[in-house]
Design an enzyme around this catalytic site. Structure first.
Site, PDB file in Angstrom:
ATOM      1  N   ALA A  29     113.063  41.355  -5.449  1.00  0.00           N
ATOM      2  CA  ALA A  29     112.793  42.293  -6.372  1.00  0.00           C
ATOM      3  C   ALA A  29     111.574  42.031  -7.310  1.00  0.00           C
ATOM      4  CB  ALA A  29     114.001  42.883  -7.453  1.00  0.00           C
ATOM      5  N   CYS A  30     110.377  42.873  -7.115  1.00  0.00           N
ATOM      6  CA  CYS A  30     109.325  42.760  -7.895  1.00  0.00           C
ATOM      7  C   CYS A  30     108.775  44.018  -8.243  1.00  0.00           C
ATOM      8  CB  CYS A  30     108.139  42.047  -7.228  1.00  0.00           C
ATOM      9  SG  CYS A  30     108.652  40.392  -6.424  1.00  0.00           S
ATOM     10  N   THR A  31     108.068  44.087  -9.325  1.00  0.00           N
ATOM     11  CA  THR A  31     107.430  45.496  -9.670  1.00  0.00           C
ATOM     12  C   THR A  31     105.975  45.107 -10.030  1.00  0.00           C
ATOM     13  OG1 THR A  31     109.498  45.920 -10.558  1.00  0.00           O
ATOM     14  CG2 THR A  31     107.682  47.159 -11.644  1.00  0.00           C
TER      15      THR A  31
END
Length: 354
Positions: A29-31
């Site tokens: 999970a990266c943003t």
């Protein structure tokens, strides 16, 4: 406000259920979000979420570095036109960075990525060198997109050292606020190019992320926003907050706003969800002030920010490759523009030759 199943569109139902169908994918999970302030202030922020320490450090690569795509003799070859600052992962890939012209590149995980076309004989480029290729060669998003459209090379992927599949997509942005996202879907390159594409997370592919976000835009962020750490929910929150927060021309406020958005979509240390290996804690965050050319790094294990002023760095070929060691130094903070030391460049991660 009451929402009933009968009153929801199919899209709405998918959004509220958090895309359960995608939760079984082994993703990380990266943003990434681009803050567009006043008077040409542009700051790109991102989070790096992963299941283990990747021993990240910051590297200074000068102009004139001779490179290849890292796979075989038929790999793409180039000489870096621009110097850059990059954050490495596993000392074998450029995952995030900004070059001396203010172009920013961010690699994020995408489980649906598929790079292979049967019989493809084009020159190869390792996925671990993909971001570096853009930082080395281009000053603007427009230039990079024009080059990518030629499809002169093929992307070769490999597993990460922890065995995770090397499936990512790439975002770039420049000091004008222009933005592009590159994904490989069923072997074909898909390019999303627009200043409007400020946010990127993980699964599903970007077309579907945009469709999902339309649902939340209709509700309005002051009424309700999805709160989970799934990619689709983080996309909705980042899209709302990066434009709802104070739009400032002041570089300190702008960076603070961008980082506040990234903290909002971060995953706390130690958080995990049973049977959902896609949920990983945030290890670090970056913010790239593309107007003033200042790169910020924040480890979640450190109480302090680290920043580097690119205008004060020597990117000449004679200056050589240098490295700022971050791994194992959570006490490091403040202006580290002078903290680099000479080092041999890392090799881009590639499959073992048989």
């Amino acid at each position: 406000m009451t929402l009933t199943k009968g009153g929801l569109t199919t899209l709405g139902l998918l959004a509220l259920t958090g895309f359960a169908g995608f939760s079984a994918s082994i993703t990380q999970a990266c943003t990434r979000a681009v803050y567009l302030g006043k008077e040409g202030m542009v700051v790109t922020g991102r989070t790096m979420d992963w299941a283990e320490d990747m021993h990240s450090n910051i590297w200074l690569f000068p102009r004139g570095v001779k490179r290849d795509g890292g796979f075989d003799e038929a790999s793409v070859k180039w000489t870096s036109k621009y110097g850059s600052i990059v954050t490495s992962v596993y000392e074998s890939a450029s995952a995030d960075g900004m070059n001396e012209k203010g172009l920013v590149a961010n690699l994020l995980y995408l489980a649906e990525s598929d790079y292979e076309l049967p019989g493809d004989q084009r020159p190869s480029l390792m996925i671990s060198a993909w971001a570096q290729y853009f930082l080395d060669n281009f000053a603007t998003v427009k230039e990079a997109v024009e080059d990518a459209k030629k499809e002169a090379y093929r992307i070769v992927t490999t597993e990460a050292p922890n065995g995770a599949k090397g499936t990512v997509h790439l975002s770039i942005s420049d000091p004008t606020g222009d933005s592009a996202i590159f994904e490989y879907v069923k072997g074909k390159l898909v390019i999303h190019h627009s200043r409007d594409f400020q946010v990127m997370t993980n699964s599903p592919v970007f077309d579907e992320q945009i469709a999902l976000n339309k649902y939340w835009e209709q509700i309005g962020g002051t009424v309700m926003l999805p709160g989970t750490n799934r990619a689709a929910d983080r996309f909705a929150r980042a899209s709302f907050y990066v434009n709802a927060c104070k739009q400032s021309a002041d570089p300190h406020e702008a960076v603070a706003c961008a980082l506040s958005v990234m903290r909002n979509v971060s995953v706390p240390i130690g958080i995990s969800t049973p049977n959902q290996p896609n949920i990983s804690s945030t290890l670090w965050r970056t913010a790239s002030n593309q107007k003033n050319l200042v790169y910020f790094f924040e480890s979640t294990l450190s109480p302090s920010l680290v920043w580097i002023r690119l205008k004060e760095l020597d990117f000449s070929e004679a200056a050589g490759v240098r490295k700022l060691v971050l791994a194992g130094r959570p006490e490091l903070g403040g202006d580290q523009t002078r903290g680099f030391e000479k080092a041999a460049p890392f090799k881009f991660l590639a499959p073992e030759k048989k």
